[in-house]
Scaffold this motif. Structure first.
Motif, PDB file in Angstrom:
ATOM      1  N   GLU A  74       0.844  -1.193   0.000  1.00 52.53           N
ATOM      2  CA  GLU A  74       0.000   0.000   0.000  1.00 52.53           C
ATOM      3  C   GLU A  74       0.878   1.240   0.000  1.00 52.53           C
ATOM      4  O   GLU A  74       1.993   1.234   0.501  1.00 52.53           O
ATOM      5  CB  GLU A  74      -0.929  -0.007   1.206  1.00 52.53           C
ATOM      6  CG  GLU A  74      -1.925  -1.162   1.161  1.00 52.53           C
ATOM      7  CD  GLU A  74      -2.940  -1.129   2.282  1.00 52.53           C
ATOM      8  OE1 GLU A  74      -3.292  -0.024   2.729  1.00 52.53           O
ATOM      9  OE2 GLU A  74      -3.361  -2.211   2.713  1.00 52.53           O
ATOM     10  N   ARG A  75       0.368   2.311  -0.574  1.00 60.49           N
ATOM     11  CA  ARG A  75       1.123   3.556  -0.727  1.00 60.49           C
ATOM     12  C   ARG A  75       1.585   4.130   0.614  1.00 60.49           C
ATOM     13  O   ARG A  75       2.645   4.751   0.701  1.00 60.49           O
ATOM     14  CB  ARG A  75       0.270   4.577  -1.482  1.00 60.49           C
ATOM     15  CG  ARG A  75       0.960   5.853  -1.829  1.00 60.49           C
ATOM     16  CD  ARG A  75       2.200   5.752  -2.670  1.00 60.49           C
ATOM     17  NE  ARG A  75       1.952   5.124  -3.950  1.00 60.49           N
ATOM     18  CZ  ARG A  75       2.901   4.640  -4.736  1.00 60.49           C
ATOM     19  NH1 ARG A  75       4.161   4.717  -4.380  1.00 60.49           N
ATOM     20  NH2 ARG A  75       2.612   4.078  -5.880  1.00 60.49           N
ATOM     21  N   TRP A  76       0.838   3.918   1.690  1.00 61.30           N
ATOM     22  CA  TRP A  76       1.213   4.473   2.995  1.00 61.30           C
ATOM     23  C   TRP A  76       2.548   3.914   3.475  1.00 61.30           C
ATOM     24  O   TRP A  76       3.175   4.479   4.373  1.00 61.30           O
ATOM     25  CB  TRP A  76       0.136   4.218   4.043  1.00 61.30           C
ATOM     26  CG  TRP A  76      -0.026   2.773   4.430  1.00 61.30           C
ATOM     27  CD1 TRP A  76      -0.951   1.903   3.931  1.00 61.30           C
ATOM     28  CD2 TRP A  76       0.740   2.037   5.366  1.00 61.30           C
ATOM     29  NE1 TRP A  76      -0.792   0.665   4.485  1.00 61.30           N
ATOM     30  CE2 TRP A  76       0.244   0.710   5.386  1.00 61.30           C
ATOM     31  CE3 TRP A  76       1.817   2.341   6.203  1.00 61.30           C
ATOM     32  CZ2 TRP A  76       0.774  -0.294   6.194  1.00 61.30           C
ATOM     33  CZ3 TRP A  76       2.342   1.327   7.010  1.00 61.30           C
ATOM     34  CH2 TRP A  76       1.822   0.040   7.006  1.00 61.30           C
ATOM     35  N   GLU A  77       3.027   2.821   2.886  1.00 58.65           N
ATOM     36  CA  GLU A  77       4.288   2.209   3.300  1.00 58.65           C
ATOM     37  C   GLU A  77       5.515   2.956   2.783  1.00 58.65           C
ATOM     38  O   GLU A  77       6.646   2.620   3.135  1.00 58.65           O
ATOM     39  CB  GLU A  77       4.327   0.752   2.839  1.00 58.65           C
ATOM     40  CG  GLU A  77       3.254  -0.090   3.524  1.00 58.65           C
ATOM     41  CD  GLU A  77       3.171  -1.489   2.980  1.00 58.65           C
ATOM     42  OE1 GLU A  77       3.940  -2.351   3.462  1.00 58.65           O
ATOM     43  OE2 GLU A  77       2.355  -1.722   2.070  1.00 58.65           O
ATOM     44  N   THR A  78       5.320   3.992   1.973  1.00 59.29           N
ATOM     45  CA  THR A  78       6.446   4.735   1.408  1.00 59.29           C
ATOM     46  C   THR A  78       7.344   5.362   2.482  1.00 59.29           C
ATOM     47  O   THR A  78       8.566   5.182   2.424  1.00 59.29           O
ATOM     48  CB  THR A  78       5.941   5.801   0.415  1.00 59.29           C
ATOM     49  OG1 THR A  78       5.212   5.140  -0.625  1.00 59.29           O
ATOM     50  CG2 THR A  78       7.091   6.585  -0.191  1.00 59.29           C
ATOM     51  N   PRO A  79       6.829   6.104   3.477  1.00 60.66           N
ATOM     52  CA  PRO A  79       7.729   6.700   4.480  1.00 60.66           C
ATOM     53  C   PRO A  79       8.562   5.671   5.263  1.00 60.66           C
ATOM     54  O   PRO A  79       9.770   5.874   5.415  1.00 60.66           O
ATOM     55  CB  PRO A  79       6.786   7.493   5.395  1.00 60.66           C
ATOM     56  CG  PRO A  79       5.623   7.821   4.516  1.00 60.66           C
ATOM     57  CD  PRO A  79       5.448   6.613   3.637  1.00 60.66           C
ATOM     58  N   PRO A  80       7.990   4.567   5.742  1.00 56.39           N
ATOM     59  CA  PRO A  80       8.845   3.597   6.432  1.00 56.39           C
ATOM     60  C   PRO A  80       9.908   2.987   5.512  1.00 56.39           C
ATOM     61  O   PRO A  80      11.031   2.724   5.938  1.00 56.39           O
ATOM     62  CB  PRO A  80       7.876   2.507   6.916  1.00 56.39           C
ATOM     63  CG  PRO A  80       6.525   3.101   6.857  1.00 56.39           C
ATOM     64  CD  PRO A  80       6.575   4.193   5.853  1.00 56.39           C
TER      65      PRO A  80
END
Length: 69
Positions: A29-35
Motif C-alpha cells: 500500500e502507498r502508505w508504506e512509502t515513508p517507512p
C-alpha cells in the motif's frame, strides 16, 4: 502463500494506491512509502560502497528509493 503455490500466475492490479493480487491479497500500500524511505536511509548509512540488490513483489517503492540513494 507457500513458494510453490503458483502465486506468480495470479492476476494483480494497482487499485487506489495499493497492489491487490487475486482480488484478495493486499500486497503493498502507498502508505508504506515513508517507512521504506527510512529503511533505505538506514541501509545506505550503514553500507559504504556496497551494491544493493532489491528483489520484491509489490509496487516498486523500496526499489525506487534505493535506486536514487
Amino acid at each position: 502463500m507457500k513458494p510453490d503455490s503458483g502465486w506468480h500466475r495470479l492476476l494483480s492490479r494497482l487499485e487506489a494506491g495499493q497492489l491487490v493480487v487475486d482480488d484478495h491479497y493486499k500486497v503493498m500500500e502507498r502508505w508504506e512509502t515513508p517507512p521504506m524511505a527510512r529503511m533505505a536511509e538506514l541501509l545506505h548509512a550503514s553500507l559504504q560502497r556496497t551494491r544493493i540488490v532489491e528483489v520484491g513483489f509489490g509496487m516498486g517503492i523500496s526499489a525506487s528509493i534505493i535506486a536514487i540513494k
